[in-house]
Design a protein around this motif. Structure first.
Motif, PDB file in Angstrom:
ATOM      1  N   ASN A  31       0.823  -1.207   0.000  1.00 27.65           N
ATOM      2  CA  ASN A  31       0.000   0.000   0.000  1.00 27.65           C
ATOM      3  C   ASN A  31       0.857   1.257   0.000  1.00 27.65           C
ATOM      4  OD1 ASN A  31      -2.226  -1.660   0.067  1.00 27.65           O
ATOM      5  ND2 ASN A  31      -2.654  -1.376   2.240  1.00 27.65           N
ATOM      6  N   GLU A  32       1.942   1.242   0.791  1.00 26.40           N
ATOM      7  CA  GLU A  32       2.854   2.388   0.806  1.00 26.40           C
ATOM      8  C   GLU A  32       3.555   2.555  -0.535  1.00 26.40           C
ATOM      9  OE1 GLU A  32       3.417   4.654   3.061  1.00 26.40           O
ATOM     10  OE2 GLU A  32       2.370   3.874   4.816  1.00 26.40           O
ATOM     11  N   ALA A  33       3.684   1.446  -1.259  1.00 30.51           N
ATOM     12  CA  ALA A  33       4.310   1.489  -2.585  1.00 30.51           C
ATOM     13  C   ALA A  33       3.318   1.925  -3.663  1.00 30.51           C
ATOM     14  CB  ALA A  33       4.887   0.122  -2.937  1.00 30.51           C
ATOM     15  N   GLY A  34       2.053   2.112  -3.277  1.00 33.57           N
ATOM     16  CA  GLY A  34       1.057   2.600  -4.223  1.00 33.57           C
ATOM     17  C   GLY A  34       0.101   1.551  -4.747  1.00 33.57           C
ATOM     18  N   TYR A  35       0.080   0.371  -4.119  1.00 39.88           N
ATOM     19  CA  TYR A  35      -0.771  -0.724  -4.589  1.00 39.88           C
ATOM     20  C   TYR A  35      -1.738  -1.157  -3.483  1.00 39.88           C
ATOM     21  CZ  TYR A  35       2.535  -1.034  -8.443  1.00 39.88           C
ATOM     22  OH  TYR A  35       3.310  -0.747  -9.530  1.00 39.88           O
ATOM     23  N   ASN A  36      -3.030  -1.056  -3.759  1.00 35.97           N
ATOM     24  CA  ASN A  36      -4.045  -1.508  -2.814  1.00 35.97           C
ATOM     25  C   ASN A  36      -4.087  -3.039  -2.785  1.00 35.97           C
ATOM     26  OD1 ASN A  36      -4.888   1.188  -2.311  1.00 35.97           O
ATOM     27  ND2 ASN A  36      -6.124   1.124  -4.190  1.00 35.97           N
ATOM     28  N   THR A  37      -4.472  -3.600  -1.659  1.00 35.47           N
ATOM     29  CA  THR A  37      -4.515  -5.055  -1.523  1.00 35.47           C
ATOM     30  C   THR A  37      -5.888  -5.504  -1.053  1.00 35.47           C
ATOM     31  OG1 THR A  37      -2.168  -5.055  -0.907  1.00 35.47           O
ATOM     32  CG2 THR A  37      -3.428  -7.074  -0.484  1.00 35.47           C
ATOM     33  N   VAL A  38      -6.420  -6.520  -1.717  1.00 37.98           N
ATOM     34  CA  VAL A  38      -7.677  -7.161  -1.317  1.00 37.98           C
ATOM     35  C   VAL A  38      -7.344  -8.615  -0.991  1.00 37.98           C
ATOM     36  CG1 VAL A  38     -10.001  -7.832  -2.040  1.00 37.98           C
ATOM     37  CG2 VAL A  38      -9.049  -5.631  -2.769  1.00 37.98           C
ATOM     38  N   PHE A  39      -7.852  -9.118   0.122  1.00 38.78           N
ATOM     39  CA  PHE A  39      -7.505 -10.459   0.592  1.00 38.78           C
ATOM     40  C   PHE A  39      -8.658 -11.443   0.392  1.00 38.78           C
ATOM     41  CE2 PHE A  39      -5.302  -7.311   3.171  1.00 38.78           C
ATOM     42  CZ  PHE A  39      -3.997  -7.762   3.184  1.00 38.78           C
ATOM     43  N   LEU A  40      -8.288 -12.668   0.044  1.00 37.44           N
ATOM     44  CA  LEU A  40      -9.240 -13.772   0.002  1.00 37.44           C
ATOM     45  C   LEU A  40      -8.638 -14.917   0.797  1.00 37.44           C
ATOM     46  CD1 LEU A  40     -11.794 -15.181  -0.929  1.00 37.44           C
ATOM     47  CD2 LEU A  40     -10.618 -15.795  -3.057  1.00 37.44           C
ATOM     48  N   GLY A  41      -9.153 -15.128   2.010  1.00 39.02           N
ATOM     49  CA  GLY A  41      -8.632 -16.162   2.880  1.00 39.02           C
ATOM     50  C   GLY A  41      -9.621 -17.278   3.104  1.00 39.02           C
ATOM     51  N   ALA A  42      -9.358 -18.074   4.133  1.00 39.07           N
ATOM     52  CA  ALA A  42     -10.211 -19.211   4.465  1.00 39.07           C
ATOM     53  C   ALA A  42     -10.938 -18.937   5.777  1.00 39.07           C
ATOM     54  CB  ALA A  42      -9.372 -20.482   4.592  1.00 39.07           C
ATOM     55  N   SER A  43     -12.182 -19.366   5.870  1.00 35.75           N
ATOM     56  CA  SER A  43     -12.957 -19.192   7.090  1.00 35.75           C
ATOM     57  C   SER A  43     -12.583 -20.267   8.107  1.00 35.75           C
ATOM     58  CB  SER A  43     -14.452 -19.280   6.780  1.00 35.75           C
ATOM     59  OG  SER A  43     -15.211 -19.281   7.968  1.00 35.75           O
ATOM     60  N   ASP A  44     -12.522 -19.883   9.373  1.00 36.98           N
ATOM     61  CA  ASP A  44     -12.275 -20.881  10.420  1.00 36.98           C
ATOM     62  C   ASP A  44     -13.579 -21.323  11.081  1.00 36.98           C
ATOM     63  OD1 ASP A  44     -12.871 -18.564  11.770  1.00 36.98           O
ATOM     64  OD2 ASP A  44     -11.366 -18.848  13.329  1.00 36.98           O
ATOM     65  N   SER A  45     -14.692 -20.885  10.504  1.00 39.90           N
ATOM     66  CA  SER A  45     -16.005 -21.274  11.025  1.00 39.90           C
ATOM     67  C   SER A  45     -16.431 -22.607  10.418  1.00 39.90           C
ATOM     68  CB  SER A  45     -17.042 -20.201  10.669  1.00 39.90           C
ATOM     69  OG  SER A  45     -18.343 -20.648  10.964  1.00 39.90           O
ATOM     70  N   LYS A  46     -17.158 -23.396  11.188  1.00 40.92           N
ATOM     71  CA  LYS A  46     -17.686 -24.665  10.683  1.00 40.92           C
ATOM     72  C   LYS A  46     -18.939 -24.453   9.835  1.00 40.92           C
ATOM     73  CE  LYS A  46     -15.859 -27.463  14.475  1.00 40.92           C
ATOM     74  NZ  LYS A  46     -16.175 -28.416  15.582  1.00 40.92           N
ATOM     75  N   GLU A  47     -19.408 -23.233   9.840  1.00 42.34           N
ATOM     76  CA  GLU A  47     -20.591 -22.898   9.035  1.00 42.34           C
ATOM     77  C   GLU A  47     -20.261 -23.018   7.550  1.00 42.34           C
ATOM     78  OE1 GLU A  47     -23.244 -18.928   7.925  1.00 42.34           O
ATOM     79  OE2 GLU A  47     -21.696 -18.838   9.480  1.00 42.34           O
ATOM     80  N   HIS A  48     -21.123 -23.692   6.806  1.00 45.43           N
ATOM     81  CA  HIS A  48     -20.905 -23.824   5.366  1.00 45.43           C
ATOM     82  C   HIS A  48     -21.660 -22.725   4.629  1.00 45.43           C
ATOM     83  CE1 HIS A  48     -19.994 -25.645   1.529  1.00 45.43           C
ATOM     84  NE2 HIS A  48     -21.269 -25.543   1.206  1.00 45.43           N
ATOM     85  N   PHE A  49     -20.998 -22.109   3.678  1.00 50.55           N
ATOM     86  CA  PHE A  49     -21.644 -21.083   2.853  1.00 50.55           C
ATOM     87  C   PHE A  49     -21.051 -21.147   1.463  1.00 50.55           C
ATOM     88  CE2 PHE A  49     -18.025 -19.212   5.041  1.00 50.55           C
ATOM     89  CZ  PHE A  49     -17.357 -18.502   4.062  1.00 50.55           C
ATOM     90  N   GLU A  50     -21.817 -20.680   0.504  1.00 49.83           N
ATOM     91  CA  GLU A  50     -21.385 -20.728  -0.894  1.00 49.83           C
ATOM     92  C   GLU A  50     -20.626 -19.454  -1.262  1.00 49.83           C
ATOM     93  OE1 GLU A  50     -21.649 -23.309  -2.848  1.00 49.83           O
ATOM     94  OE2 GLU A  50     -22.795 -24.488  -1.385  1.00 49.83           O
ATOM     95  N   GLY A  51     -19.681 -19.597  -2.175  1.00 45.81           N
ATOM     96  CA  GLY A  51     -18.965 -18.439  -2.685  1.00 45.81           C
ATOM     97  C   GLY A  51     -18.075 -17.791  -1.651  1.00 45.81           C
TER      98      GLY A  51
END
Length: 371
Positions: A31-51
């Motif tokens: 970000n300091e270098a001028g690039y925004n970051t969007v994260f896609l991680g894994a859920s630690d919840s046992k709840e199942h959801f789509e997408g």
């Protein structure tokens, strides 16, 4: 390249584990270098959801449900739909894959073939260890071999965490080395309380699953020290869990000087590390540990706490010989001698916060890499 990067991996956001802490700290440099970051991680919840779904309280963090079956897991490692969605939604110019399988890397490259989207890879480990079904364990061994030996042929933009990896992938067209980074201005690095109990306290923090840690050597060595004014605080493991991992040390686990804390938040863990008299972690010098870089060391070093550790990875490049002890092996004798030497030395107090691993030192490096 468009100024948004999608960071994808099995990390649990926003700060549950070393993986999440790494990518968030890297993103601060981006970000300091001028690039925004969007994260896609894994859920630690046992709840199942789509997408995918946005993580509450954040603007740029998303998560996917963790696969529950072998079939879901197999489908997941080839899936690129969620990444495509975020790239489109944010008009991203690059995707960084964090320790994902080679087949996922190839699937993502195929999905973006013919576009200007750059595919990058953040590699912090070479490990064939995983739990789960036999097919999953066999796949992990297969994948580790290809990541270790051929990653630089599959990807032309690689972030590595150690000089061993840097040397292995030296033919990569575009590569940088980022050790575990921190933000020294974050309040979590400034929360020392200060104990006055007269006890010399050693602290270990981590989960010794997967034969990565040698917590048994630490406990065995500590129990041989005849000093009532010492304490060993173990964070991340309950007494029951420890005994299940090391049944032969059941009696040692009953030592009243050992405090088992179980799992704590990152903030709580750093509070105890900052308050201890010596931070200790012992790992065997094998390919897995030498290819990685212990976040534990970066954290203890940043806090200015004396550290006892084995000579693995690039630790010797940063070690403070006046306060830290670097061991040649994991033997109980070596560990005990080091602990007794620290006790004899007495409380040295915490030094000033050290900025060696502060992400601000790596902004220009990241800017050149992303550009």
């Amino acid at each position: 390249m468009n100024q948004t990067v999608i960071y994808v991996g099995e990390f649990i956001l926003p700060d549950k584990g070393a993986a999440a802490n790494r990518v968030v700290s890297n993103a601060k440099a981006f970000n300091e270098a001028g690039y925004n970051t969007v994260f896609l991680g894994a859920s630690d919840s046992k709840e199942h959801f789509e997408g995918i779904r946005r993580i509450p309280g954040t603007e740029n963090m998303y998560e996917e449900a963790h696969p529950e079956s072998s079939m879901q897991w197999a489908k997941h490692i080839f899936s690129t739909g969620s990444i495509l969605r975020l790239v489109t939604e944010y008009n991203a110019g690059a995707v960084i894959l964090y320790n994902l399988p080679v087949v996922t890397l190839l699937a993502v490259k195929l999905a973006f073939r013919g576009t200007k989207i750059r595919i990058m890879y953040d590699c912090t480990e070479w490990t064939a260890f995983t739990d789960g079904s036999l097919p999953k364990r066999l796949f992990k061994k297969f994948d580790e071999f290809f990541v270790r030996n051929f990653l630089h042929r599959f990807c032309g933009n690689i972030i590595v965490i150690s000089s061993m990896m840097q040397n292995k992938y030296k033919k990569c067209k575009n590569m940088i080395l980022l050790p575990p980074l921190v933000d020294v201005k974050d309040s979590i690095w400034h929360q020392k309380k200060g104990r006055n109990d007269g006890i010399f306290e050693f602290c270990f923090a981590g989960v010794p699953d997967g034969n990565k840690e040698s917590l048994d050597s630490i406990v065995t060595a500590f129990c041989k020290i005849n000093d009532d004014k010492t304490r060993l605080r173990i964070i991340g493991v309950t007494k029951e869990h420890f005994v299940s991992l090391y049944p032969s040390l059941k009696n040692e686990a009953e030592d009243e000087r050992i405090v088992f804390m179980g799992k704590l938040s990152h903030k709580e863990t750093l509070e105890y590390v900052a308050d201890c008299d010596c931070y200790i972690f012992i790992r065997p010098s094998d390919r897995r540990n030498n290819a990685g870089f212990p976040t534990k060391f970066a954290e203890g070093y940043t806090l200015g706490v004396p550290v006892i550790a084995t000579d693995i990875s690039d630790i010797s490049m940063y070690i403070d010989g006046t306060r830290d002890v670097l061991l040649p092996d994991c033997s109980c004798t070596a560990v005990r001698n080091a602990m007794e030497a620290k006790i004899k030395e007495g409380k040295t107090g915490m030094a000033d916060i050290r900025t060696t691993f502060d992400y601000r030192n790596y902004i220009d490096l990241c800017k050149n890499f992303l550009k």
